[in-house]
Write a protein that holds these residues in place. Sequence first.
Motif, PDB file in Angstrom:
ATOM      1  N   ARG A  95       0.998  -1.245   0.033  1.00 35.95           N
ATOM      2  CA  ARG A  95       0.100  -0.057  -0.169  1.00 35.95           C
ATOM      3  C   ARG A  95       0.730   1.243  -0.092  1.00 35.95           C
ATOM      4  NH1 ARG A  95      -3.148  -2.918   4.242  1.00 35.95           N
ATOM      5  NH2 ARG A  95      -4.735  -3.981   3.168  1.00 35.95           N
ATOM      6  N   ARG A  99       0.719   3.967  -3.064  1.00 32.39           N
ATOM      7  CA  ARG A  99       0.255   5.158  -2.775  1.00 32.39           C
ATOM      8  C   ARG A  99       1.009   6.369  -3.508  1.00 32.39           C
ATOM      9  NH1 ARG A  99       1.386   5.620   2.855  1.00 32.39           N
ATOM     10  NH2 ARG A  99       0.205   4.039   3.216  1.00 32.39           N
ATOM     11  N   SER A 102       0.088   6.410  -7.292  1.00 27.85           N
ATOM     12  CA  SER A 102      -1.329   6.333  -7.679  1.00 27.85           C
ATOM     13  C   SER A 102      -1.501   8.000  -8.293  1.00 27.85           C
ATOM     14  CB  SER A 102      -2.151   6.142  -6.488  1.00 27.85           C
ATOM     15  OG  SER A 102      -2.089   7.083  -5.546  1.00 27.85           O
ATOM     16  N   TRP A 103      -2.622   7.846  -9.130  1.00 28.93           N
ATOM     17  CA  TRP A 103      -3.046   9.305  -9.527  1.00 28.93           C
ATOM     18  C   TRP A 103      -3.530  10.003  -8.367  1.00 28.93           C
ATOM     19  CZ3 TRP A 103      -1.621  10.453 -14.199  1.00 28.93           C
ATOM     20  CH2 TRP A 103      -1.392   9.712 -15.006  1.00 28.93           C
ATOM     21  N   LYS A 104      -4.335   9.527  -7.399  1.00 26.09           N
ATOM     22  CA  LYS A 104      -4.529  10.405  -6.296  1.00 26.09           C
ATOM     23  C   LYS A 104      -3.470  11.157  -5.687  1.00 26.09           C
ATOM     24  CE  LYS A 104      -7.287   9.875  -1.946  1.00 26.09           C
ATOM     25  NZ  LYS A 104      -7.878   8.956  -0.986  1.00 26.09           N
ATOM     26  N   TYR A 105      -2.451  10.082  -5.432  1.00 26.03           N
ATOM     27  CA  TYR A 105      -1.425  10.687  -4.628  1.00 26.03           C
ATOM     28  C   TYR A 105      -0.782  11.965  -5.479  1.00 26.03           C
ATOM     29  CZ  TYR A 105       3.371  10.930  -2.349  1.00 26.03           C
ATOM     30  OH  TYR A 105       4.315  11.300  -1.728  1.00 26.03           O
ATOM     31  N   GLY A 107      -2.347  13.757  -7.869  1.00 25.79           N
ATOM     32  CA  GLY A 107      -3.072  14.953  -7.475  1.00 25.79           C
ATOM     33  C   GLY A 107      -3.041  15.533  -6.250  1.00 25.79           C
ATOM     34  N   GLU A 108      -2.490  14.972  -5.321  1.00 26.05           N
ATOM     35  CA  GLU A 108      -2.646  15.668  -3.880  1.00 26.05           C
ATOM     36  C   GLU A 108      -1.412  16.280  -3.537  1.00 26.05           C
ATOM     37  OE1 GLU A 108      -2.647  12.555  -0.664  1.00 26.05           O
ATOM     38  OE2 GLU A 108      -4.991  12.232  -1.088  1.00 26.05           O
ATOM     39  N   ARG A 109      -0.361  16.033  -4.359  1.00 27.51           N
ATOM     40  CA  ARG A 109       1.010  16.399  -4.455  1.00 27.51           C
ATOM     41  C   ARG A 109       0.917  17.888  -5.146  1.00 27.51           C
ATOM     42  NH1 ARG A 109       5.436  12.740  -5.882  1.00 27.51           N
ATOM     43  NH2 ARG A 109       6.866  14.752  -5.924  1.00 27.51           N
TER      44      ARG A 109
END
Length: 110
Positions: A95, A99, A102-105, A107-109
């Motif tokens: 995991r 993380r 991932s695309w989510k990570y 985007g968060e960065r």
Amino acid sequence: MCICMCGRHMVNRSGKLENDAPQYNVNVVLTTPVVSLDEVQLQQILTLCDYLSTCPMREKYGRYRPWWSPLGEKHKGWQIAWWHYAQESVLSDVRKQLRRTSWKYLGERM
């Protein structure tokens, strides 16, 4: 345990401190250290090295360990508990790696 060391030292008295007191600099160089161990002492040192090398892993994965089932005692269901421990330890690393990619990570960065 027997430790034999040969060495030499040099003293520099040329420097002065407060109140005109001489300053001593001592350099010790060990030229030929020799360590003699018997088999039991070597085994104890290797056991200590094993223990110290597993400490970071215990700190990292300790939260997944079954608190009610020490390794020395075999309670009912201990195999399943330790299987879950191994599984959660590996999944935590997976995991963590996912993380980062991932695309989510991403985007968060951003």
